[in-house]
Motif scaffolding. Structure first.
Motif, PDB file in Angstrom:
ATOM      1  N   HIS A  39       0.850  -1.196   0.000  1.00 36.27           N
ATOM      2  CA  HIS A  39       0.000   0.000   0.000  1.00 36.27           C
ATOM      3  C   HIS A  39       0.883   1.243   0.000  1.00 36.27           C
ATOM      4  N   ASP A  40       0.301   2.372  -0.421  1.00 30.77           N
ATOM      5  CA  ASP A  40       1.032   3.638  -0.345  1.00 30.77           C
ATOM      6  C   ASP A  40       0.594   4.406   0.895  1.00 30.77           C
ATOM      7  N   TYR A  41       1.558   5.021   1.566  1.00 32.52           N
ATOM      8  CA  TYR A  41       1.329   5.810   2.779  1.00 32.52           C
ATOM      9  C   TYR A  41       2.134   7.099   2.662  1.00 32.52           C
ATOM     10  N   PRO A  42       1.591   8.139   2.041  1.00 31.45           N
ATOM     11  CA  PRO A  42       2.366   9.379   1.885  1.00 31.45           C
ATOM     12  C   PRO A  42       2.705   9.998   3.237  1.00 31.45           C
ATOM     13  N   ILE A  43       3.974  10.184   3.475  1.00 32.00           N
ATOM     14  CA  ILE A  43       4.411  10.691   4.768  1.00 32.00           C
ATOM     15  C   ILE A  43       4.149  12.191   4.857  1.00 32.00           C
ATOM     16  N   GLY A  44       3.768  12.644   6.050  1.00 30.88           N
ATOM     17  CA  GLY A  44       3.446  14.050   6.235  1.00 30.88           C
ATOM     18  C   GLY A  44       4.320  14.704   7.282  1.00 30.88           C
ATOM     19  N   ILE A  45       3.899  15.874   7.723  1.00 33.15           N
ATOM     20  CA  ILE A  45       4.603  16.633   8.750  1.00 33.15           C
ATOM     21  C   ILE A  45       3.608  16.987   9.852  1.00 33.15           C
ATOM     22  N   ASP A  46       4.070  17.699  10.863  1.00 34.12           N
ATOM     23  CA  ASP A  46       3.198  18.265  11.891  1.00 34.12           C
ATOM     24  C   ASP A  46       3.104  19.761  11.625  1.00 34.12           C
ATOM     25  N   PRO A  47       2.097  20.220  10.875  1.00 35.47           N
ATOM     26  CA  PRO A  47       2.038  21.635  10.488  1.00 35.47           C
ATOM     27  C   PRO A  47       2.040  22.593  11.671  1.00 35.47           C
ATOM     28  N   ASP A  48       1.395  22.221  12.761  1.00 35.15           N
ATOM     29  CA  ASP A  48       1.309  23.122  13.913  1.00 35.15           C
ATOM     30  C   ASP A  48       2.679  23.363  14.536  1.00 35.15           C
ATOM     31  N   SER A  49       3.471  22.303  14.666  1.00 33.97           N
ATOM     32  CA  SER A  49       4.802  22.477  15.264  1.00 33.97           C
ATOM     33  C   SER A  49       5.707  23.299  14.349  1.00 33.97           C
ATOM     34  N   ILE A  50       5.568  23.123  13.024  1.00 34.13           N
ATOM     35  CA  ILE A  50       6.345  23.925  12.078  1.00 34.13           C
ATOM     36  C   ILE A  50       5.955  25.395  12.192  1.00 34.13           C
ATOM     37  N   ARG A  51       4.660  25.652  12.264  1.00 34.64           N
ATOM     38  CA  ARG A  51       4.183  27.039  12.375  1.00 34.64           C
ATOM     39  C   ARG A  51       4.734  27.706  13.635  1.00 34.64           C
ATOM     40  N   LYS A  52       4.738  26.981  14.746  1.00 32.12           N
ATOM     41  CA  LYS A  52       5.248  27.552  15.996  1.00 32.12           C
ATOM     42  C   LYS A  52       6.738  27.863  15.905  1.00 32.12           C
ATOM     43  N   LEU A  53       7.487  26.985  15.227  1.00 32.75           N
ATOM     44  CA  LEU A  53       8.912  27.251  15.044  1.00 32.75           C
ATOM     45  C   LEU A  53       9.143  28.468  14.143  1.00 32.75           C
ATOM     46  N   ALA A  54       8.249  28.638  13.162  1.00 34.62           N
ATOM     47  CA  ALA A  54       8.449  29.695  12.163  1.00 34.62           C
ATOM     48  C   ALA A  54       8.060  31.070  12.666  1.00 34.62           C
ATOM     49  N   GLU A  55       7.092  31.105  13.572  1.00 34.48           N
ATOM     50  CA  GLU A  55       6.597  32.405  14.050  1.00 34.48           C
ATOM     51  C   GLU A  55       7.623  33.081  14.949  1.00 34.48           C
ATOM     52  N   GLY A  56       7.459  34.372  15.117  1.00 33.48           N
ATOM     53  CA  GLY A  56       8.363  35.120  15.980  1.00 33.48           C
ATOM     54  C   GLY A  56       9.475  35.769  15.194  1.00 33.48           C
ATOM     55  N   PRO A  57      10.239  36.648  15.835  1.00 33.09           N
ATOM     56  CA  PRO A  57      11.268  37.418  15.132  1.00 33.09           C
ATOM     57  C   PRO A  57      12.487  36.572  14.767  1.00 33.09           C
ATOM     58  N   LEU A  58      13.153  37.004  13.724  1.00 30.38           N
ATOM     59  CA  LEU A  58      14.430  36.408  13.358  1.00 30.38           C
ATOM     60  C   LEU A  58      15.518  36.888  14.300  1.00 30.38           C
ATOM     61  N   PRO A  59      16.607  36.125  14.437  1.00 34.71           N
ATOM     62  CA  PRO A  59      17.766  36.636  15.156  1.00 34.71           C
ATOM     63  C   PRO A  59      18.236  37.942  14.496  1.00 34.71           C
ATOM     64  N   PRO A  60      18.846  38.833  15.250  1.00 34.58           N
ATOM     65  CA  PRO A  60      19.226  40.156  14.725  1.00 34.58           C
ATOM     66  C   PRO A  60      20.012  40.114  13.417  1.00 34.58           C
ATOM     67  N   LYS A  61      20.985  39.207  13.298  1.00 36.28           N
ATOM     68  CA  LYS A  61      21.797  39.159  12.076  1.00 36.28           C
ATOM     69  C   LYS A  61      20.948  38.782  10.866  1.00 36.28           C
ATOM     70  N   MET A  62      20.048  37.802  11.044  1.00 35.44           N
ATOM     71  CA  MET A  62      19.205  37.383   9.938  1.00 35.44           C
ATOM     72  C   MET A  62      18.188  38.478   9.587  1.00 35.44           C
ATOM     73  N   GLN A  63      17.707  39.186  10.582  1.00 35.69           N
ATOM     74  CA  GLN A  63      16.767  40.264  10.334  1.00 35.69           C
ATOM     75  C   GLN A  63      17.426  41.378   9.534  1.00 35.69           C
ATOM     76  N   ALA A  64      18.699  41.657   9.845  1.00 33.51           N
ATOM     77  CA  ALA A  64      19.427  42.692   9.107  1.00 33.51           C
ATOM     78  C   ALA A  64      19.594  42.303   7.642  1.00 33.51           C
ATOM     79  N   ILE A  65      19.852  41.020   7.405  1.00 33.20           N
ATOM     80  CA  ILE A  65      19.992  40.535   6.024  1.00 33.20           C
ATOM     81  C   ILE A  65      18.666  40.687   5.286  1.00 33.20           C
ATOM     82  N   ARG A  66      17.579  40.327   5.960  1.00 37.23           N
ATOM     83  CA  ARG A  66      16.255  40.437   5.349  1.00 37.23           C
ATOM     84  C   ARG A  66      15.927  41.889   5.011  1.00 37.23           C
ATOM     85  N   GLN A  67      16.230  42.801   5.919  1.00 37.25           N
ATOM     86  CA  GLN A  67      15.958  44.216   5.676  1.00 37.25           C
ATOM     87  C   GLN A  67      16.811  44.751   4.537  1.00 37.25           C
ATOM     88  N   GLY A  68      18.022  44.190   4.425  1.00 38.68           N
ATOM     89  CA  GLY A  68      18.909  44.621   3.353  1.00 38.68           C
ATOM     90  C   GLY A  68      18.396  44.273   1.968  1.00 38.68           C
TER      91      GLY A  68
END
Length: 459
Positions: free
Chosen positions: A225-254
């Motif tokens: 049988h086929d079983y397409p593997i997935g992710i945990d969208p909620d945990s990914i969203r929580k990791l993604a939210e919030g500010p970037l570290p200062p150095k990465m934020q400066a690159i983004r603003q640049g």
């Protein structure tokens, strides 16, 4: 319900912080913790004494037992470096030109599977259910059956299964097929992969269809049988939210209003990175007005650096990146950033959220969870655009991505242009459709569906 026994090439030893673990490891740990179980595999260490003499490393953490063993240098070379990674991996990814077959490596591959089975068998209980993972362990069930193991044994292949005419190029393909039928249940990422496996067996021997998804061949009865593997969208969203570290934020603003393209995968010839570089170059050539308004960042940490094919592709990418930057770059703009380094998973999800386009174009991939993680990391009000290879397993589910042929550089270039000019309304619509898929076909659903089927077989 019996105990769950997970078998994998590498074992994830106890870690009380899930933040550093990938989605698959977390999913398997959750399954083991729910009902108690055993995780068995190689500990990643090289022993100076033979595997038969090396005692198992056993650790207990809550209701999970971890049992790991080491390998000798010779076993590691033959089983892992050679047969697993220079025969099965390239062949199953349709790269027969990179297959380096040696009879000694095939015998070493079988030997290590037999060695691991001999070490696991004494630990098994009568009502255990065994779940084996990935291409390193194709013969494992057959090796365990030699010890008269009666437990139901499931197998999940995380990489593609090739079409029969590709598989037939391997000298031992008939024996591989026969050994795989010792599993009670064989799971694949896509329906295409499952059909390829069944077709390969039917090409070689008499195949009896007992009922849909249940077959008999080589004296064995097995489910497919086929079983397409997935992710945990909620945990990914929580990791993604919030500010970037200062150095990465400066690159983004640049970057200002410039569109930021990202691609992230381990350095591997199956990922289509050289072809992607050329497609990006074609985009810059066809759309000169976009120069200075877009930047492509390729993250590709080294893997299997001892394999010659991986050394060659790293050199190729370094050369191509330098050539493209030299041709199109200016004093104030670098078109392509190639980073041959590892990024912390938590930081990477934040980077994904603030990136306008994901360029994920493998030549062949079992699923590609990075594509799914990118979508889950996006701001649903202002999401980025996913450009995805038709030959990634995820393309079967994520049909609202911009699907492309990674071998067609003009098609990929056109998709990049479409992504840079796509309206917010269209981006929101496409993202919402794909998130509905991801929210349904999660890592939890993948795990529970497979195990429910395996336990049903055990009855």
């Amino acid at each position: 319900m019996g105990r769950l026994v997970v078998v994998s090439n590498r074992i994830a030893l106890p870690d009380h912080s899930k933040n550093g673990a990938g989605g698959l490891a977390v999913g398997l740990l959750d399954a083991l913790q729910e009902q108690g179980g055993l995780w068995f595999g190689w500990n990643g260490e090289i022993s100076k004494i033979t595997g038969e003499e090396e005692p198992l490393q056993i650790e207990q953490d809550k209701n999970i037992t971890y049992a790991a063993c080491s390998l000798t240098q010779n076993d590691y070379d033959l089983y892992y470096s050679q047969f697993s990674n220079t025969v099965i991996w390239p062949a199953f990814h349709y790269r027969l030109d990179l297959v380096e077959y040696q009879r000694e490596a095939w015998e070493g591959y079988l030997h290590v599977n037999q060695l691991l089975a001999a070490k696991l068998f004494p630990l098994l209980k009568q009502d255990d259910v065994v779940w084996v993972h990935d291409y390193h362990l194709l013969p494992f069930a057959a090796a365990l059956r030699e010890h008269d193991s009666q437990q139901p044994i499931g197998f999940f292949l995380h990489i593609p299964f090739p079409a029969p005419e590709v598989l037939m190029a391997l000298p031992d393909y008939q024996e591989i097929l026969r050994l795989m039928t010792a599993y009670s249940l064989l799971g694949f990422q896509t329906e295409r992969d499952a059909k390829a496996f069944v077709s390969a067996i039917a090409h070689e021997t008499e195949l009896v269809t007992v009922e849909q998804g249940v077959y008999q061949a080589y004296g064995n009865t097995f489910h497919v049988h086929d079983y397409p593997i997935g992710i945990d969208p909620d945990s990914i969203r929580k990791l993604a939210e919030g500010p970037l570290p200062p150095k990465m934020q400066a690159i983004r603003q640049g970057l200002g209003d410039a569109k930021n393209i990202i691609a992230c995968e381990r350095l591997d010839y199956s990922k289509g990175i050289p072809e992607r570089f050329l497609a990006y170059e074609s985009f810059l050539e066809k759309h000169p007005e976009q120069r200075g308004n877009v930047r492509y960042t390729q993250i590709a940490p080294t893997s299997r650096g001892e394999v010659q094919a991986y050394q060659a592709i790293r050199h190729q990418l370094e050369t191509e990146a330098g050539r493209i930057n030299g041709k199109y770059g200016t004093m104030s703009w670098t078109p392509l950033y190639y980073l041959n380094q590892h990024f912390d998973r938590r930081l990477l999800m934040k980077i994904f959220r603030l990136t306008d386009i994901a360029l994920i174009t493998p030549l062949r991939d079992g699923m590609n969870l990075v594509a799914k993680e990118y979508l889950a990391a996006q701001d649903p009000v202002n999401p980025g655009v996913l450009i995805l290879s038709k030959f990634a397993g995820a393309a079967c589910e994520l049909t609202d991505a911009l699907l492309v042929n990674p071998y067609d550089r003009d098609e990929v270039a056109n998709a990049i242009y479409k992504a840079t000019t796509m309206t917010q309304e269209e981006r929101v619509r496409r993202h919402a459709v794909m998130m509905n898929v991801l929210s349904y076909q999660t890592i939890t659903r993948w795990r529970e569906t497979f195990l429910d089927d395996l336990y049903e077989i055990s009855k």
